[in-house]
Design an enzyme around this catalytic site. Sequence first.
Site, mmCIF file in Angstrom:
data_model
loop_
_atom_site.group_PDB
_atom_site.id
_atom_site.type_symbol
_atom_site.label_atom_id
_atom_site.label_comp_id
_atom_site.label_asym_id
_atom_site.label_seq_id
_atom_site.Cartn_x
_atom_site.Cartn_y
_atom_site.Cartn_z
ATOM 1 N N HIS A 190 44.876 34.858 43.936
ATOM 2 C CA HIS A 190 46.162 34.492 43.331
ATOM 3 C C HIS A 190 47.007 33.772 44.374
ATOM 4 O O HIS A 190 47.073 34.188 45.546
ATOM 5 C CB HIS A 190 46.921 35.741 42.880
ATOM 6 C CG HIS A 190 46.313 36.439 41.702
ATOM 7 N ND1 HIS A 190 45.499 35.812 40.784
ATOM 8 C CD2 HIS A 190 46.431 37.724 41.282
ATOM 9 C CE1 HIS A 190 45.138 36.689 39.855
ATOM 10 N NE2 HIS A 190 45.685 37.860 40.137
ATOM 11 N N CYS A 224 47.704 43.563 40.847
ATOM 12 C CA CYS A 224 47.084 42.748 41.918
ATOM 13 C C CYS A 224 48.078 41.774 42.570
ATOM 14 O O CYS A 224 48.211 41.719 43.806
ATOM 15 C CB CYS A 224 45.872 41.989 41.378
ATOM 16 S SG CYS A 224 46.112 41.195 39.783
HETATM 17 N N1 LIG Z 1 40.592 41.984 37.009
HETATM 18 C C1 LIG Z 1 41.447 42.172 38.007
HETATM 19 O O1 LIG Z 1 41.550 41.353 38.925
HETATM 20 C C2 LIG Z 1 42.327 43.375 38.074
HETATM 21 C C3 LIG Z 1 43.144 43.506 39.189
HETATM 22 C C4 LIG Z 1 43.949 44.646 39.314
HETATM 23 C C5 LIG Z 1 43.911 45.598 38.331
HETATM 24 N N2 LIG Z 1 43.103 45.440 37.223
HETATM 25 C C6 LIG Z 1 43.085 46.541 36.249
HETATM 26 O O2 LIG Z 1 41.816 47.207 36.366
HETATM 27 C C7 LIG Z 1 41.393 47.698 35.079
HETATM 28 C C8 LIG Z 1 40.026 47.106 34.743
HETATM 29 O O3 LIG Z 1 40.139 45.698 34.661
HETATM 30 P P1 LIG Z 1 38.874 44.764 34.397
HETATM 31 O O4 LIG Z 1 39.371 43.399 34.637
HETATM 32 O O5 LIG Z 1 37.690 45.249 35.134
HETATM 33 O O6 LIG Z 1 38.610 45.056 32.814
HETATM 34 P P2 LIG Z 1 37.289 44.839 31.965
HETATM 35 O O7 LIG Z 1 36.421 43.803 32.601
HETATM 36 O O8 LIG Z 1 37.733 44.638 30.558
HETATM 37 O O9 LIG Z 1 36.499 46.270 32.048
HETATM 38 C C9 LIG Z 1 36.924 47.421 31.350
HETATM 39 C C10 LIG Z 1 35.969 48.608 31.615
HETATM 40 O O10 LIG Z 1 36.487 49.766 30.958
HETATM 41 C C11 LIG Z 1 35.524 50.298 30.026
HETATM 42 N N3 LIG Z 1 36.219 50.779 28.829
HETATM 43 C C12 LIG Z 1 36.938 50.050 27.935
HETATM 44 N N4 LIG Z 1 37.457 50.859 26.986
HETATM 45 C C13 LIG Z 1 37.040 52.127 27.288
HETATM 46 C C14 LIG Z 1 37.235 53.399 26.675
HETATM 47 N N5 LIG Z 1 37.971 53.557 25.547
HETATM 48 N N6 LIG Z 1 36.657 54.485 27.246
HETATM 49 C C15 LIG Z 1 35.922 54.360 28.370
HETATM 50 N N7 LIG Z 1 35.681 53.174 28.992
HETATM 51 C C16 LIG Z 1 36.249 52.075 28.452
HETATM 52 C C17 LIG Z 1 34.594 49.149 29.716
HETATM 53 O O11 LIG Z 1 33.332 49.697 29.319
HETATM 54 P P3 LIG Z 1 32.375 49.039 28.187
HETATM 55 O O12 LIG Z 1 31.619 47.912 28.848
HETATM 56 O O13 LIG Z 1 31.487 50.171 27.817
HETATM 57 O O14 LIG Z 1 33.279 48.579 27.086
HETATM 58 C C18 LIG Z 1 34.542 48.434 31.064
HETATM 59 O O15 LIG Z 1 33.630 49.110 31.893
HETATM 60 C C19 LIG Z 1 42.500 47.311 34.093
HETATM 61 O O16 LIG Z 1 43.390 48.384 33.944
HETATM 62 C C20 LIG Z 1 43.176 46.125 34.785
HETATM 63 O O17 LIG Z 1 44.519 45.966 34.387
HETATM 64 C C21 LIG Z 1 42.316 44.360 37.085
#
Ligand SMILES: NC(=O)c1ccc[n+]([C@@H]2O[C@H](COP(=O)([O-])OP(=O)(O)OC[C@H]3O[C@@H](n4cnc5c(N)ncnc54)[C@H](OP(=O)(O)O)[C@@H]3O)[C@@H](O)[C@H]2O)c1
Length: 373
Positions: free
Chosen positions: A247, A154
């Site tokens: 950010h 991001c």
């Molecule tokens: N937050 C940001 O601003 C941002 C910005 C850019 C990129 N990202 C990237 O985007 C991705 C998601 O980020 P997030 O912040 O949304 O994370 P998050 O809130 O932790 O969400 C993770 C998601 O993945 C699922 N999950 C976790 N382990 C899994 C598995 N083994 N198999 C299948 N599903 C699984 C979870 O499902 P359950 O609820 O069932 O556990 C949940 O739906 C990451 O790679 C992060 O680095 C995030």
Amino acid sequence: MTQDSRLPVAVLGATGMVGQYAIARLSHHPWFEVVALAASERHEGSPYKACCSWWLPGDIPPAAAELSLLACKPDQLPTGVQLVFSALPAGPAREIEAAFAQAGKAVFSNARAYRLDPTVPLLAADINPWQLSALEGQRAAHGWTGSIVAQANCTTTILATALAPLQAFGIRRVLTVTYQSVSGVGYPGVPSLAILGNVVPFIRGEEECVQQDLVTLLGEWDGGHGFRPAAFPTSALCARVPTVRGHLASVSLELERCVVHEQLIAAWERYVPETVGWELPSAPRQTLAYVRDDARPQPALDWQTGNGMTVSVGRLQPCPALGENGYSFWVVGDTLGRGAVGGSLLNAELFVARGFLREMEEARELALHRGET
Ligand SMILES: NC(=O)c1ccc[n+]([C@@H]2O[C@H](COP(=O)([O-])OP(=O)(O)OC[C@H]3O[C@@H](n4cnc5c(N)ncnc54)[C@H](OP(=O)(O)O)[C@@H]3O)[C@@H](O)[C@H]2O)c1
């Protein structure tokens, strides 16, 4: 595309922070319609509304609320879904995204799992559409009938967008310090006791990631030789701060020549994005805005500009430490809009508009016909 001919899409990692924001943005998307949601196996079969701690303002979009959560397996997708948005953590994303690409799906990923793969475009559609050229070698390298297109980290996407128009003046080196909001960590995020009234000068892996992705995003496609990263050195220091969304980053850079400030400001304000002419629904009216206010850009005031897709720049000044061609400025962009979901949607829109989805389907049909799959 009419409302009735919208393409059916799936969201992987639908219960997380990025997944939820993807569902919210897709709920009124003119080209795409969410028909399948997937998360970890512990939620398989449960209604989305029962498993998701919805953290966005307003209710869960009704069409998503009633869907049953699937496991992240391609054979669970309803027939007809070719586009998949992945909001999975990097670990599980590696295997799961490959399985979907192998099964012929076009995956748009927010995870870092494939960002360093030279056959996977690290795409920020309005600054480097030539990254899509990497798809040429992807099928042969991986044996996938589908594809993976990655969205960069991001912070890096926001920084690269601000730097793209300045490449015309020759960038010699870039130093950045980032002040990253807690929404960048996902839900529930950083413990409140660690971040309230505090600044944490460490985000695991982030500095390396910014340094690496920045030069990849701003690099060039060199025909048969693949991508050539931008040649300038970068240095990044990254901190987590107690802001919620958006950010902030300070940038100091040296250019190859001395440029008057108004020329640099004009380069941002008049930047013509590479997506111009495609009429993509997620493209903002202005990719970059220069904020003429001594106390801005600020995360709280500027992250929403252009529906979270416009990057705001301000406080341009000389940077004497970098010599007579040195400049400093501040940048703000939306963590989840430009930095994640909005960027990924724009990437998918360009992919569809330029006919890559149609080509992928035709290649698969041909392979089926020849008995190759
Ligand atoms: N937050 C940001 O601003 C941002 C910005 C850019 C990129 N990202 C990237 O985007 C991705 C998601 O980020 P997030 O912040 O949304 O994370 P998050 O809130 O932790 O969400 C993770 C998601 O993945 C699922 N999950 C976790 N382990 C899994 C598995 N083994 N198999 C299948 N599903 C699984 C979870 O499902 P359950 O609820 O069932 O556990 C949940 O739906 C990451 O790679 C992060 O680095 C995030």
